[in-house]
Write a protein that holds these residues in place. Structure first.
Motif, PDB file in Angstrom:
ATOM      1  N   SER A 112       0.854  -1.183   0.000  1.00  0.00           N
ATOM      2  CA  SER A 112       0.000   0.000   0.000  1.00  0.00           C
ATOM      3  C   SER A 112       0.890   1.232   0.000  1.00  0.00           C
ATOM      4  O   SER A 112       1.792   1.355   0.837  1.00  0.00           O
ATOM      5  CB  SER A 112      -0.910   0.002   1.238  1.00  0.00           C
ATOM      6  N   HIS A 113       0.626   2.123  -0.938  1.00  0.00           N
ATOM      7  CA  HIS A 113       1.441   3.347  -1.010  1.00  0.00           C
ATOM      8  C   HIS A 113       0.659   4.423  -1.763  1.00  0.00           C
ATOM      9  O   HIS A 113      -0.097   4.124  -2.684  1.00  0.00           O
ATOM     10  CB  HIS A 113       2.757   3.069  -1.731  1.00  0.00           C
ATOM     11  N   THR A 114       0.855   5.666  -1.350  1.00  0.00           N
ATOM     12  CA  THR A 114       0.247   6.805  -2.029  1.00  0.00           C
ATOM     13  C   THR A 114       1.343   7.633  -2.680  1.00  0.00           C
ATOM     14  O   THR A 114       2.313   8.024  -2.019  1.00  0.00           O
ATOM     15  CB  THR A 114      -0.573   7.668  -1.047  1.00  0.00           C
ATOM     16  N   PHE A 115       1.183   7.889  -3.968  1.00  0.00           N
ATOM     17  CA  PHE A 115       2.141   8.655  -4.752  1.00  0.00           C
ATOM     18  C   PHE A 115       1.610  10.054  -5.029  1.00  0.00           C
ATOM     19  O   PHE A 115       0.409  10.239  -5.241  1.00  0.00           O
ATOM     20  CB  PHE A 115       2.411   7.964  -6.101  1.00  0.00           C
ATOM     21  N   ASP A 116       2.499  11.018  -5.071  1.00  0.00           N
ATOM     22  CA  ASP A 116       2.169  12.386  -5.478  1.00  0.00           C
ATOM     23  C   ASP A 116       2.371  12.445  -6.988  1.00  0.00           C
ATOM     24  O   ASP A 116       3.506  12.375  -7.481  1.00  0.00           O
ATOM     25  CB  ASP A 116       3.095  13.371  -4.759  1.00  0.00           C
ATOM     26  N   THR A 117       1.290  12.587  -7.735  1.00  0.00           N
ATOM     27  CA  THR A 117       1.393  12.516  -9.193  1.00  0.00           C
ATOM     28  C   THR A 117       1.915  13.800  -9.826  1.00  0.00           C
ATOM     29  O   THR A 117       2.086  13.859 -11.043  1.00  0.00           O
ATOM     30  CB  THR A 117       0.037  12.130  -9.825  1.00  0.00           C
ATOM     31  N   THR A 118       2.197  14.818  -9.005  1.00  0.00           N
ATOM     32  CA  THR A 118       2.831  16.024  -9.549  1.00  0.00           C
ATOM     33  C   THR A 118       4.350  15.886  -9.579  1.00  0.00           C
ATOM     34  O   THR A 118       5.029  16.743 -10.147  1.00  0.00           O
ATOM     35  CB  THR A 118       2.463  17.283  -8.730  1.00  0.00           C
ATOM     36  N   LEU A 119       4.877  14.826  -8.970  1.00  0.00           N
ATOM     37  CA  LEU A 119       6.332  14.622  -8.931  1.00  0.00           C
ATOM     38  C   LEU A 119       6.791  13.802 -10.131  1.00  0.00           C
ATOM     39  O   LEU A 119       6.200  12.760 -10.457  1.00  0.00           O
ATOM     40  CB  LEU A 119       6.731  13.898  -7.644  1.00  0.00           C
ATOM     41  N   ALA A 120       7.858  14.229 -10.751  1.00  0.00           N
ATOM     42  CA  ALA A 120       8.403  13.504 -11.906  1.00  0.00           C
ATOM     43  C   ALA A 120       8.796  12.085 -11.527  1.00  0.00           C
ATOM     44  O   ALA A 120       8.681  11.162 -12.342  1.00  0.00           O
ATOM     45  CB  ALA A 120       9.596  14.264 -12.473  1.00  0.00           C
ATOM     46  N   ALA A 121       9.238  11.873 -10.273  1.00  0.00           N
ATOM     47  CA  ALA A 121       9.686  10.559  -9.824  1.00  0.00           C
ATOM     48  C   ALA A 121       8.570   9.518  -9.831  1.00  0.00           C
ATOM     49  O   ALA A 121       8.836   8.317  -9.844  1.00  0.00           O
ATOM     50  CB  ALA A 121      10.280  10.660  -8.420  1.00  0.00           C
TER      51      ALA A 121
END
Length: 200
Positions: A112-121
């Motif tokens: 389970s993980h939440t990503f910030d979709t504004t980050l290029a990574a």
């Protein structure tokens, strides 16, 4: 009576629609198996995944559970976008070489993980270039379109199957407001039919 019910249902439907519009979180699910791989394999491995994409806050949450893999995990990604829904292969859309914190070297587990979709990574640079027109905003839009179209899939790569041991194409889950609107419409239709029968 029917007119009052119809007006009440319409008011409730508008309220639900406005609540739904204020929180743009789109949910997608899939069942993972070797039979869905390209080419299919005989892995007894299975899994499930839920993806929540909050487009207002630019958050992508991935929850997956898997077990029974024939080889230890080496990577996990979401691939996008295939030419035809629910078939074919596509390049990796999400970060490389694998999801942050994904359990590697196991045959079963949860993630389970939440990503910030504004980050290029969060993104594979090739996806940003090929599908996003070179921008992160474009990548977000293309990814959402792929999810909605059924052309994105979660793939678990293992030592047994480096190209992917189990995968599943993500499918949209209808919003609760959609179900509510359908439920609200049913009584109106039934009342109208009942009234029509009474006049005959």
């Amino acid at each position: 009576m029917l007119q009052r019910v119809t007006k009440g249902c319409a008011a409730l439907a508008l309220g639900l629609a406005s609540m739904s519009a204020s929180a743009d979180v789109f949910t997608y699910t899939a069942t993972l198996s070797g039979a869905i791989e390209e080419p299919p394999n005989a892995s007894p491995g299975t899994g499930t995944v839920r993806v929540d994409f909050d487009t207002d806050n630019h958050l992508l949450t991935i929850n997956t559970t898997f077990s029974g893999l024939l080889g230890p995990t080496t990577a996990a990604h979401i691939h996008c976008c295939t030419a035809v829904p629910e078939t074919g292969t596509a390049g990796v859309a999400t970060e490389l070489p694998t999801f942050t914190g994904f359990p590697i070297g196991v045959t079963s587990g949860t993630y389970s993980h939440t990503f910030d979709t504004t980050l290029a990574a969060t993104w594979n640079p090739s996806f940003v270039t090929s599908f996003g027109g070179g921008t992160i905003a474009g990548a977000e839009a293309a990814f959402l379109a792929g999810l909605d179209a059924g052309t994105a899939y979660l793939n678990l790569h293992t030592e047994f199957a480096p190209g992917g041991e189990i995968r599943g194409f993500l499918q949209p889950v209808p919003e609760p407001a959609t179900f509510a609107l359908l439920a609200l419409g049913a009584p109106v239709v039934l009342l109208a039919a009942r009234r029509r029968r009474g006049k005959q």
